[in-house]
Design a protein around this motif. Structure first.
Motif: not given
Length: 246
Positions: A224, A218, A220-221
């Motif tokens: 997250s 994913p 995501w940062r």
């Protein structure tokens, strides 16, 4: 205060787990000493590297405060629990010294430094268990469970964030560590020194590693990922404490 939010979980999950599954008054003092040691990391780095005298002075006062908590707490743990358990601190001390060496050279974000830093706190449950009167094999098993949580997680998060930042993928160490952790937990369960929940929990962490690095990947940062790890960590500590005390 430490800026790396992930380090809070890696430091205090082992302490919280230890106090829940192997509570003792000397263990409370040991927890105070380890907490003070955790907070001493950033002031130590500032005092060693900072050129502005006012910041160095503030860091030195912070270090003095941490030492003023850690040393009396450690002495109190020895006074109440004896000195035999101190041998369990030796692996932690070695890992902590290695991490400090990297950190004070400005290399605290390197893979080896992050792994050994996580391992230093993950080894703590063995000392807590010894203070609570556990047998040596049980003490080792409790530390092994925490290592199985911490080390593969550090490698997984590091591989995920580095791939997102640089585009270079280096997933194999994280995936191998996750699989080895599951195998070790299964062996410890077969020997009767850890709970089935530990096997399940470490298997979930293993699935998380494959999901983030292989199957889903994913976008995501770091925030997250940090939230996911914090939630998994709290669930891991609570679940293992309940399973151990049943």
């Amino acid at each position: 205060m430490p800026k790396e939010h992930g380090s809070w979980s890696l430091a205090f999950e082992p302490i919280a787990l230890s106090l829940l599954v192997a509570p003792s008054m000397p263990g409370v003092f040991l927890a105070m000493a380890l907490g003070a040691g955790f907070f001493a990391r950033r002031p130590l780095r500032i005092a060693q590297r900072e050129t502005r005298w006012e910041r160095r002075l503030g860091a030195m006062w912070a270090l003095l405060g941490c030492a003023g908590i850690a040393l009396p707490a450690l002495l109190a743990a020895v006074a109440q629990g004896g000195a035999e358990w101190l041998v369990w601190l030796a692996p932690m001390a070695v890992a902590a010294v290695v991490f400090a060496y990297f950190d004070l050279r400005g290399s605290g974000r390197e893979e080896a430094a992050e792994v050994v830093g996580a391992a230093a706190f993950a080894l703590a449950p063995a000392a807590f268990a010894a203070l609570a009167g556990w047998r040596p094999l049980e003490s080792v098993a409790l530390a092994a469970v925490m290592l199985a949580r911490a080390v593969p997680s550090v490698l997984c998060v590091r591989a995920f964030l580095r791939a997102a930042k640089t585009g270079v993928r280096r997933d194999m160490p994280a995936l191998m560590a996750a699989c080895i952790a599951v195998a070790v937990m299964a062996l410890l369960f077969e020997r009767g020194v850890t709970s089935f929940f530990a096997v399940v929990a470490v298997s979930i962490f293993c699935f998380r590693s494959f999901a983030l690095l292989v199957f889903l990947r994913p976008a995501w940062r770091a925030r997250s990922i940090g939230m996911l790890e914090a939630i998994l960590g709290v669930a891991f500590v609570i679940g293992l404490a309940v399973a151990t005390n049943l």
